[in-house]
Design an enzyme around this catalytic site. Structure first.
Site, mmCIF file in Angstrom:
data_model
loop_
_atom_site.group_PDB
_atom_site.id
_atom_site.type_symbol
_atom_site.label_atom_id
_atom_site.label_comp_id
_atom_site.label_asym_id
_atom_site.label_seq_id
_atom_site.Cartn_x
_atom_site.Cartn_y
_atom_site.Cartn_z
ATOM 1 C CG ASP A 20 23.993 16.881 60.663
ATOM 2 O OD1 ASP A 20 24.951 16.311 60.109
ATOM 3 O OD2 ASP A 20 24.061 16.270 61.649
ATOM 4 C CD GLN A 21 28.409 18.930 56.711
ATOM 5 O OE1 GLN A 21 28.612 19.384 56.087
ATOM 6 N NE2 GLN A 21 27.921 17.111 56.009
ATOM 7 C CG HIS A 72 23.652 6.959 58.036
ATOM 8 N ND1 HIS A 72 22.182 7.270 57.695
ATOM 9 C CD2 HIS A 72 24.107 7.668 56.841
ATOM 10 C CE1 HIS A 72 22.068 7.986 57.553
ATOM 11 N NE2 HIS A 72 23.040 8.810 56.553
ATOM 12 C CD1 TRP A 90 25.686 12.979 65.689
ATOM 13 C CD2 TRP A 90 26.246 15.185 66.178
ATOM 14 N NE1 TRP A 90 25.561 13.217 67.193
ATOM 15 C CE2 TRP A 90 25.889 15.120 67.915
ATOM 16 C CE3 TRP A 90 26.563 16.715 66.506
ATOM 17 C CZ2 TRP A 90 25.500 15.083 68.443
ATOM 18 C CZ3 TRP A 90 26.944 17.392 67.852
ATOM 19 C CH2 TRP A 90 26.250 16.148 68.956
ATOM 20 C CG ASN A 91 29.918 10.405 62.791
ATOM 21 O OD1 ASN A 91 28.743 9.616 63.271
ATOM 22 N ND2 ASN A 91 29.090 9.932 61.573
ATOM 23 C CB SER A 92 33.555 15.641 62.107
ATOM 24 O OG SER A 92 34.149 14.446 61.405
ATOM 25 C CG HIS A 103 32.174 18.519 57.315
ATOM 26 N ND1 HIS A 103 33.330 17.242 58.127
ATOM 27 C CD2 HIS A 103 31.284 16.849 57.191
ATOM 28 C CE1 HIS A 103 33.014 16.149 58.166
ATOM 29 N NE2 HIS A 103 31.963 15.663 58.059
ATOM 30 C CD GLN A 156 37.678 13.214 61.656
ATOM 31 O OE1 GLN A 156 37.779 13.679 60.496
ATOM 32 N NE2 GLN A 156 36.221 13.235 61.905
#
Length: 481
Positions: A393-394, A16, A372-374, A369, A354
């Site tokens: 959400d993944q 977040h 969403w950020n990744s 994983h 990252q």
């Protein structure tokens, strides 16, 4: 012209903090707005001090867990205390600012904080949700609480390994979904029962508004149908919320989110190591800031990497034990049977930058994983994916990656829920290989990289959407005076 003043309230978790801090920077850089950033004291202490833009101030508050939430802490007690203390802290901020003659223009809040909107309403302050997951996931939650709950629950309450032969279709969405594609909080066996009531409260609050605007960390070309699926809501893409240096290049000094709640690897030699490898040859493996894998799964990942035979960079966080444990921090890689073989082929780090890793030309694949950020960072960097979702959400993100954007391949666990080394190697071979699937995912990864960067260009979709939102806020502000 009177300056916009935003109060941005964020749940104190890595996933977040990062996009909301980036959104604060975007607000400031776009209009010269002032942003007061509110989160817990424990999260604020871990936010980096570098390159704080003019116009950004922090207003941390104590949530009663100033050393952070630890394994063994009661999540319901924590969420209750966060709400109670957060309401008081934010109310004090809003009242004090108004009394000083500098009232806030709007309150922006992230997921799991619906009480922020309720409190803003009581204080006659406009509020807007910053949805930090894909628009598709928002739509699924909306439908769950608006007529589709029984259908979804029926499809998530049985089946082997959460993979069912039947699938469901939801209005306006281009894909059909099986159980494993839906947010895990909807599944009967989900142990995190604190979350679903918060999403329900969020949807009920939005129902009381007329055509509310919801800011989404996505962009128009990425989810055109999902952004328009619900007529009575105005979902607008303002993403990707990624540091400028890795996106549009407008601010080369903006190289980090600033909200790294974990200590980065003190040894940055992993970047030198990456740069020494051939182009497209390195596998990057990371499961984010929350997911903890069991020893059996770790061993299988190690086996898959060794069998693949390519250099890899694997992030294995130090494991924090319960409070009172003698061994609070344990290095999981030390428990791997084949640790010496792993270190001959690749590199293991406790944490890393990252966005820097993904921007390295040596990167060939990201085993992720699918947080969403990744997922967005892989798109922006043009790096193909082996999707290895865990929870929340993944699973939906993995579905979008494999079947809609077609930038990766998703692993399939066995009947025990373990992804075997053979399965991981199969997916790596597909993504990195010279066959049709490998060529397709690399071509699509390049396409989405270009479209993501285009979206935030001046005058393009996300830039225009943000400016339109600010014009809307100005109208609301003028109406109050």
């Amino acid at each position: 012209m009177v300056q916009h003043r935003f109060l941005l309230v964020t749940f104190p978790a890595q996933g977040h903090i990062n996009p909301s801090l980036q959104f604060a920077k975007r607000l400031i850089n776009t209009t010269g707005a002032h942003v007061t950033y509110v989160t817990s004291l424990s999260a604020h202490r871990r936010i980096g001090n570098g390159s704080i833009p003019d116009g950004l101030t922090y207003a941390p508050f104590s949530d009663g867990y100033d050393d952070g939430f630890k394994p063994g802490d009661n999540v319901d007690d924590y969420m209750s205390e966060l709400r109670r203390r957060g309401v008081q802290a934010i109310t004090d901020l809003v009242v004090a600012s108004a009394n000083e003659g500098h009232p806030y223009t709007c309150l922006v809040y992230s997921l799991l904080l619906p009480w922020s909107a309720g409190m803003a309403h009581e204080l006659h302050l406009p509020s807007v949700l910053l949805w930090i997951q894909p628009a598709t996931v928002f739509d699924i939650y909306y439908y769950y609480f608006n007529g589709y709950k029984d259908l979804i629950r029926d499809n998530t309450s049985s089946g082997t390994n959460n993979v069912l032969p039947c699938s469901i279709e939801l209005p306006g969405l281009p894909l059909s979904f099986t159980s494993r594609d839906l947010p895990s909080f909807m599944v009967d066996t989900n142990p995190y029962n604190f979350a679903l009531p918060l999403f329900q409260e969020q949807m009920e609050l939005l129902e009381r508004e007329t055509n509310p605007t919801i800011l989404v960390n996505t962009f128009d070309a990425l989810e055109p149908e999902a952004l328009k699926a619900i007529d009575k809501y105005n979902l607008i893409g303002v993403g990707p919320l990624i540091p400028s240096a890795f996106l549009d290049g407008k601010d080369p000094s903006d190289k980090s989110f600033g909200g790294d709640l974990f200590q980065k690897s003190k040894d940055s030699s992993y970047l030198e190591w990456l740069n020494s490898k051939p182009e497209g040859s390195v596998i990057y493996v990371s499961f984010g800031s929350i997911s903890v894998l069991g020893k059996a799964q770790m061993e299988e990942i190690a086996k898959g990497l060794l069998d693949c035979g390519l250099p890899f960079l694997w992030v294995i966080r130090d494991k924090v034990g319960k409070k009172g444990d003698d061994n609070e921090a344990k290095k999981e890689e030390e428990m791997l049977r084949c640790r010496e073989e792993l270190e001959e082929l690749g590199m293991i780090v406790p944490w890393c930058s990252q966005v820097e890793v993904l921007s390295s030309p040596s990167l060939g694949c990201f085993v992720t994983h699918c947080g969403w950020n990744s997922s967005l960072e892989s798109l922006v960097s043009g790096v193909p994916v082996v999707a290895f979702p865990q929870w929340t959400d993944q699973g939906t993100n993995a579905k979008l990656i494999e079947d809609y954007w077609k930038t990766g391949v998703r692993v399939t666990p066995n009947e025990e829920g373990i992804v075997t080394g053979e399965e991981l190697k199969r997916c790596l071979d597909l993504v990195l290989g010279s066959g049709e699937i490998g060529e397709d995912v690399r071509r699509n990864a390049k396409k989405w990289k270009d479209l993501a960067r285009e979206a935030v260009s001046e005058g393009d979709s996300s830039d225009k959407n943000l400016r339109a939102f600010l014009d809307q806020i100005k109208v609301l502000k003028d109406a109050r005076h």
